[in-house]
Scaffold this active site. Structure first.
Site, PDB file in Angstrom:
ATOM      1  CE  LYS A   1      -3.028   0.092   3.090  1.00  0.00           C
ATOM      2  NZ  LYS A   1      -3.900  -0.011   4.318  1.00  0.00           N
TER       3      LYS A   1
ATOM      4  CE  LYS B   1      -1.827  -1.568  10.799  1.00  0.00           C
ATOM      5  NZ  LYS B   1      -3.044  -0.270  10.091  1.00  0.00           N
TER       6      LYS B   1
ATOM      7  CG  ASP C   1      -5.781   0.259  11.957  1.00  0.00           C
ATOM      8  OD1 ASP C   1      -5.438   0.128  11.186  1.00  0.00           O
ATOM      9  OD2 ASP C   1      -6.283  -1.098  12.934  1.00  0.00           O
TER      10      ASP C   1
HETATM   11  P1  NDP Z   1     -12.042   2.984  13.826  1.00  0.00           P
HETATM   12  O1  NDP Z   1     -11.976   2.637  15.350  1.00  0.00           O
HETATM   13  O2  NDP Z   1     -12.912   3.844  13.662  1.00  0.00           O
HETATM   14  O3  NDP Z   1     -13.545   2.240  13.638  1.00  0.00           O
HETATM   15  C1  NDP Z   1     -13.693   1.094  13.382  1.00  0.00           C
HETATM   16  C2  NDP Z   1     -15.448   0.484  13.133  1.00  0.00           C
HETATM   17  O4  NDP Z   1     -15.856  -0.765  12.737  1.00  0.00           O
HETATM   18  C3  NDP Z   1     -15.946   0.835  14.694  1.00  0.00           C
HETATM   19  O5  NDP Z   1     -17.608   1.438  14.204  1.00  0.00           O
HETATM   20  C4  NDP Z   1     -16.580  -0.668  15.532  1.00  0.00           C
HETATM   21  O6  NDP Z   1     -17.704  -0.789  16.055  1.00  0.00           O
HETATM   22  C5  NDP Z   1     -16.229  -1.240  13.892  1.00  0.00           C
HETATM   23  N1  NDP Z   1     -16.298  -2.569  14.423  1.00  0.00           N
HETATM   24  C6  NDP Z   1     -15.032  -3.244  14.456  1.00  0.00           C
HETATM   25  N2  NDP Z   1     -15.097  -4.305  14.552  1.00  0.00           N
HETATM   26  C7  NDP Z   1     -16.180  -4.779  14.019  1.00  0.00           C
HETATM   27  C8  NDP Z   1     -16.757  -5.575  13.699  1.00  0.00           C
HETATM   28  N3  NDP Z   1     -16.460  -7.403  13.957  1.00  0.00           N
HETATM   29  N4  NDP Z   1     -18.218  -6.074  13.128  1.00  0.00           N
HETATM   30  C9  NDP Z   1     -18.911  -4.433  12.881  1.00  0.00           C
HETATM   31  N5  NDP Z   1     -18.076  -3.946  13.178  1.00  0.00           N
HETATM   32  C10 NDP Z   1     -17.094  -4.182  14.200  1.00  0.00           C
HETATM   33  O7  NDP Z   1     -11.024   2.235  12.850  1.00  0.00           O
HETATM   34  P2  NDP Z   1     -10.986   3.183  11.294  1.00  0.00           P
HETATM   35  O8  NDP Z   1     -11.925   3.942  11.270  1.00  0.00           O
HETATM   36  O9  NDP Z   1     -10.261   3.672  11.783  1.00  0.00           O
HETATM   37  O10 NDP Z   1     -10.692   1.532  10.937  1.00  0.00           O
HETATM   38  C11 NDP Z   1     -11.250   0.925  10.441  1.00  0.00           C
HETATM   39  C12 NDP Z   1     -10.646   0.090   9.515  1.00  0.00           C
HETATM   40  O11 NDP Z   1     -10.501   0.467   8.214  1.00  0.00           O
HETATM   41  C13 NDP Z   1      -9.586  -1.049   9.622  1.00  0.00           C
HETATM   42  O12 NDP Z   1      -9.729  -2.050   9.063  1.00  0.00           O
HETATM   43  C14 NDP Z   1      -8.478  -0.048   9.577  1.00  0.00           C
HETATM   44  O13 NDP Z   1      -7.374  -0.900   9.692  1.00  0.00           O
HETATM   45  C15 NDP Z   1      -8.936   0.542   8.573  1.00  0.00           C
HETATM   46  N6  NDP Z   1      -8.131   1.227   8.073  1.00  0.00           N
HETATM   47  C16 NDP Z   1      -8.183   2.665   8.749  1.00  0.00           C
HETATM   48  C17 NDP Z   1      -7.422   3.563   8.427  1.00  0.00           C
HETATM   49  C18 NDP Z   1      -7.517   4.769   9.198  1.00  0.00           C
HETATM   50  O14 NDP Z   1      -6.563   5.652   8.732  1.00  0.00           O
HETATM   51  N7  NDP Z   1      -7.976   5.190  10.414  1.00  0.00           N
HETATM   52  C19 NDP Z   1      -6.124   3.083   7.390  1.00  0.00           C
HETATM   53  C20 NDP Z   1      -6.486   2.577   6.343  1.00  0.00           C
HETATM   54  C21 NDP Z   1      -7.032   1.672   7.073  1.00  0.00           C
HETATM   55  P3  NDP Z   1     -17.143  -1.088  17.506  1.00  0.00           P
HETATM   56  O15 NDP Z   1     -17.210   0.713  17.999  1.00  0.00           O
HETATM   57  O16 NDP Z   1     -18.404  -1.809  17.420  1.00  0.00           O
HETATM   58  O17 NDP Z   1     -16.306  -1.901  16.906  1.00  0.00           O
END
Ligand code: NDP
Length: 449
Positions: A118, A130, A170
């Site tokens: 990436k 990571k 993350d």
């Molecule tokens: P956050 O912690 O801000 O949000 C994660 C979200 O996903 C929450 O709403 C959480 O719900 C939900 N979630 C987690 N596990 C599950 C599950 N098993 N089933 C359904 N919902 C779930 O994380 P991010 O938004 O930062 O990250 C989300 C994804 O994006 C990850 O895969 C991360 O690796 C990827 N990513 C993030 C980047 C970034 O800049 N932040 C960059 C590139 C990729 P709940 O609150 O209930 O746990």
């Protein structure tokens, strides 16, 4: 059923399985890349001689450490933390920290491995790494989060540096956690080294548009995939899983570009709002009040909350998985395709299982893998490092423009590479080969590293 690998690649994969037992997510991420590299070894046989693939599959360094901390009642807890410094051929290790109870070495290794390709795709000088911990931030007080972050950084600081390893957020690590981690780093090292962490607050070295970057970037990528098919987002119905950082800003950009987002979720359930998601309300519930997404239906008339609901059953044109790994399986993918979905882009890392990816590819729908589609986050982190190095602070408009240009460029490179290697429209092939070639060539040029 797994796809058979090329005869030169199968032994490499078997070796990865043998050397990394029980790390299923890591195996999955490696297999997905190896599936696409057969034609590369035909065109560049010297890469096989240099054993570049074997080297890329082995992290340069893996750090595992204990994090003891005390809760508000004085009870002691012990967590485990990781930092996997995977590959530094293109720049300092770069990749976020994840705090979630499911974290173990295999999760951090899959994320670090994906991060190498990436980061290469962004064309910016960043290597792949990571980290994270099995700490669960849910239900913890601010003070507990702070004590945990300080304890973690008291060990991790010695492995970091703006030219060595630069973490970010993350899952479970947002600006609050980055603040506590960066503050402790600054205190221990006696250096205001802004470039050692990204995702910082705007008042203390952060970049405008970083918070928005992953979600916005994913939607810019969708826009490019649609353009290539002579379509646009205007008037399309979207669903977005999750309601965290990536999901919120994917929803925001999709709405700005004329789409109607009708569903989002968290790990407890899903929200369906046929009138279109009220993002202001989601932001208040999630970013300010830190409540569950079910609160949305309590406050918004006409919206429905389904506990443990499956978001992929909601009919849509565009689906954006933005929550977590393996959240969309083969059955979900079939349902999406049957109900008319034409475009899928991964805001999360590896959210679609290999079976789901095959369903999308067999149906010839536009499918953007996370390595390419969510690279806008780390790209804007690299822009944050650039601003820190020059003591500069760009406007939101300028930073967003740079982000959009980067996403357009990633899309074009993936598209053209897929064509060149005989797989037109296959962004998995395009992303893996583009990223792999960039890293491999640097590794060969630097000798046996
Ligand atoms: P956050 O912690 O801000 O949000 C994660 C979200 O996903 C929450 O709403 C959480 O719900 C939900 N979630 C987690 N596990 C599950 C599950 N098993 N089933 C359904 N919902 C779930 O994380 P991010 O938004 O930062 O990250 C989300 C994804 O994006 C990850 O895969 C991360 O690796 C990827 N990513 C993030 C980047 C970034 O800049 N932040 C960059 C590139 C990729 P709940 O609150 O209930 O746990």
């Amino acid at each position: 059923m797994t796809v058979r690998l090329d005869e030169k690649l199968e032994p490499i994969y078997q070796d990865v399985l043998r050397r990394n037992p029980g790390e299923n997510e890591f195996h999955q991420a490696v297999h997905e890349v190896l599936e696409t590299l057969g034609p590369v070894l035909v065109k560049y046989p010297e890469l096989a001689e240099h054993k570049v693939i074997q080297r890329i599959c082995e992290p340069e360094r893996q750090i595992i450490f204990r994090v003891p901390w005390q809760d508000d009642q004085g009870e002691i807890h012990i967590n485990r933390a990781f930092r996997v410094e995977f590959n530094s051929a293109l720049g300092p290790y770069k990749g976020g920290m994840r705090f979630h109870p499911s974290v173990y070495l295999g999760i951090i290794k899959f994320l670090g491995f994906e991060q190498i390709f990436k980061n290469a795709l962004t064309d910016l000088p960043i290597g792949g790494g990571k980290g994270g911990s099995d700490f669960d931030p849910k239900g913890k007080s601010d003070d507990e989060i702070m004590r945990f972050c300080q304890s973690l950084m008291t060990e991790l600081y010695r492995h970091l540096g703006e030219y060595t390893d630069v973490p970010a957020g993350d899952i479970g690590v947002g600006q609050r956690e980055v603040g506590y981690l960066f503050g402790q780093y600054k205190r221990i090292t006696n250096r205001y080294e802004s470039g050692v962490f990204t995702g910082k607050g705007l008042d203390w070295g952060g970049s405008r548009a970083r918070k928005e970057a992953t979600g916005y970037g994913t939607v810019f990528f969708v826009q490019e995939m649609l353009k290539a098919r002579k379509e646009s987002l205007e008037g399309k119905t979207c669903i977005v899983s999750g309601s965290g950082n990536v999901a919120i800003y994917a929803i925001e950009k999709a709405e700005q570009l004329g789409a109607k987002v009708i569903a989002c979720s968290d790990s407890s359930g899903i929200i369906v709002d046929e009138k279109g998601i009220d993002l202001k309300l989601v932001k208040r519930i999630k970013e300010v009040e830190r409540r569950r997404i079910s609160a949305y239906a309590e406050e918004r008339k006409g919206a429905k909350y389904v506990e443990d609901g499956n978001i992929w059953g909601v009919p849509c044109d565009v689906a954006l998985p933005c929550a977590t790994q393996n959240e969309l399986n083969g059955k979900d993918a079939k349902k999406l395709v049957e109900q008319g979905c034409t475009t899928v882009a991964e805001g999360a890392n590896m959210p679609c299982t290999p079976e789901a990816i095959r369903v999308f590819q067999d149906a010839s729908i536009a499918y953007g893998p996370g390595k390419a589609a969510n690279a806008g986050g780390v790209a804007t982190s690299a822009l944050e490092m650039q601003q820190n190095a020059s003591r500069d602070f760009w406007t939101f408009q300028y930073t967003e423009k740079r982000l959009e240009e980067i996403m357009v460029n990633i899309h074009r490179n993936c598209y053209e590479t897929a064509d060149e290697f005989g797989a037109p429209g296959n962004y998995v092939v395009g992303a893996n080969i583009t990223g792999f070639l960039k890293v491999s060539k640097a590794m060969v040029a630097m000798g046996l590293i």
